[in-house]
Design an enzyme around this catalytic site. Structure first.
Site, short mmCIF file in Angstrom:
data_model
loop_
_atom_site.label_atom_id
_atom_site.label_comp_id
_atom_site.label_asym_id
_atom_site.label_seq_id
_atom_site.Cartn_x
_atom_site.Cartn_y
_atom_site.Cartn_z
N ASP A 67 0.82 -1.22 0.00
CA ASP A 67 0.00 0.00 0.00
C ASP A 67 0.85 1.26 0.00
O ASP A 67 2.06 1.22 0.19
CB ASP A 67 -0.97 0.00 1.19
CG ASP A 67 -0.30 -0.40 2.51
OD1 ASP A 67 0.93 -0.38 2.59
OD2 ASP A 67 -1.04 -0.74 3.46
N ASN A 136 -7.75 -2.25 14.05
CA ASN A 136 -9.13 -2.60 13.67
C ASN A 136 -9.16 -3.84 12.78
O ASN A 136 -10.17 -4.11 12.13
CB ASN A 136 -9.81 -1.41 12.97
CG ASN A 136 -9.10 -1.00 11.68
OD1 ASN A 136 -8.18 -1.68 11.23
ND2 ASN A 136 -9.53 0.10 11.09
N HIS A 138 -7.35 -4.37 10.07
CA HIS A 138 -7.08 -4.21 8.63
C HIS A 138 -5.78 -4.90 8.24
O HIS A 138 -4.87 -5.07 9.04
CB HIS A 138 -7.12 -2.74 8.20
CG HIS A 138 -5.97 -1.88 8.59
ND1 HIS A 138 -6.13 -0.57 8.98
CD2 HIS A 138 -4.65 -2.10 8.65
CE1 HIS A 138 -4.96 -0.04 9.25
NE2 HIS A 138 -4.04 -0.95 9.06
N GLU A 143 -9.77 -1.71 5.00
CA GLU A 143 -10.43 -1.30 6.24
C GLU A 143 -11.71 -2.11 6.49
O GLU A 143 -12.28 -2.67 5.55
CB GLU A 143 -10.79 0.19 6.15
CG GLU A 143 -9.57 1.11 6.07
CD GLU A 143 -8.91 1.36 7.42
OE1 GLU A 143 -8.78 0.41 8.23
OE2 GLU A 143 -8.49 2.50 7.65
C1 GLP Z 1 -0.62 0.57 8.46
C2 GLP Z 1 -0.31 -0.29 7.24
C3 GLP Z 1 -0.51 -1.75 7.51
C4 GLP Z 1 0.12 -2.13 8.82
C5 GLP Z 1 -0.52 -1.37 9.93
C6 GLP Z 1 0.02 -1.72 11.30
O1 GLP Z 1 -1.93 0.97 8.55
N1 GLP Z 1 -1.09 0.08 6.11
O2 GLP Z 1 0.01 -2.50 6.43
O3 GLP Z 1 0.00 -3.52 9.04
O4 GLP Z 1 -0.28 0.00 9.69
O5 GLP Z 1 1.18 -0.98 11.54
P1 GLP Z 1 2.14 -1.22 12.75
O6 GLP Z 1 2.91 -2.43 12.43
O7 GLP Z 1 3.01 0.01 12.78
O8 GLP Z 1 1.31 -1.36 13.96
#
Ligand code: GLP
Length: 243
Positions: A67, A136, A138, A143
């Site tokens: 992403d 959440n 995702h 989402e």
């Molecule tokens: C973002 C990314 C996700 C990731 C998530 C969790 O929203 N788009 O791909 O898994 O954050 O991030 P973190 O690992 O910093 O908690």
């Protein structure tokens, strides 16, 4: 489905990097699906260490990231293009032309997202998909919603995601409100999936994903139907499962 529980994020990074290394040793021209966020950083560090020790060669590896924010300069310190440069690509011998990150600045995002899916299919599909998970539930930026969206698409970020990602920006107002994300289709078609989660703020998402209903309200729950998925968790992320 396999679930492995570790004490530290560094151990999870070693475990994930070991599985990725095994994939690359078996198939040097593997297609890796890569993730951003804090969760994969120890994995990338362990891969860099293996590369610097002469164990891992990325010269034939192809990568597709999950992403990118919409409307962010690729050089911006919070862009996922920049994240991947800083945390992996610049420190291993992957060829720049073999790395792919969705284009959040495309004039026609829908067309660019469609081309991104086609590039993955043309490359042969993802061999190993690395994932974090949002609070959440995702995965990528898919989402919670009424459906699982198959293809790469533009997403409006939820308030919960904006708040969670504010820590990377100067203020909440600076967090982009939209992103381009690989859909659930390419993730589920990956031949192997590794999901990393650490910390108590991921415990409810992990509980929903592993023992809740398979529902688009927790996008990660669909991974339970994947034939080859490994969850790498710390004790905090596992805490609601153990209870
Ligand atoms: C973002 C990314 C996700 C990731 C998530 C969790 O929203 N788009 O791909 O898994 O954050 O991030 P973190 O690992 O910093 O908690």
């Amino acid at each position: 489905m396999q679930i492995h529980i570790y004490k530290t994020a560094a151990q999870i990074g070693q475990a994930a990097a070991t599985l990725i290394a095994a994939q690359l040793l078996r198939k040097p021209d593997s297609i890796l699906g890569l993730a951003t966020g804090s969760s994969p950083i120890p994995t990338y560090q362990a891969l860099i260490d293996m590369h610097k020790a002469g164990v891992l060669d990325f010269s034939k590896t192809i990568s597709f990231n999950l992403d990118e924010y919409v409307g962010i300069d690729p050089e911006h310190v919070c862009s996922y293009h920049r994240f991947m440069q800083d945390n992996l690509f610049s420190q291993v011998n992957i060829k720049p032309e073999n790395t792919h990150v969705p284009d959040g600045n495309a004039a026609d995002i829908a067309a660019s997202a469609k081309a991104y899916d086609e590039a993955i299919v043309n490359a042969g599909g993802i061999d190993l998909q690395l994932l974090g998970i949002g609070r959440n539930g995702h995965i990528g930026f898919n989402e919670p919603g009424e459906q699982f969206i198959y293809g790469c698409h533009e997403v409006e970020l939820s308030q919960s995601t904006i708040e969670a990602n504010t820590r990377f920006f100067d203020s909440e107002a600076d967090v982009p409100r939209a992103a381009v994300s690989l859909g659930i289709g390419a993730i589920m078609e990956a031949r192997q999936v590794l999901l990393i989660a650490t910390g108590t703020d991921k415990a409810e998402a992990i509980r929903q994903a592993i023992v809740g209903d398979v529902s688009p309200l927790c996008q990660a729950s669909i991974l339970r139907t994947h034939p080859n998925v490994v969850f790498l968790l710390d004790e905090s992320a596992d805490s609601l499962l153990t209870k």
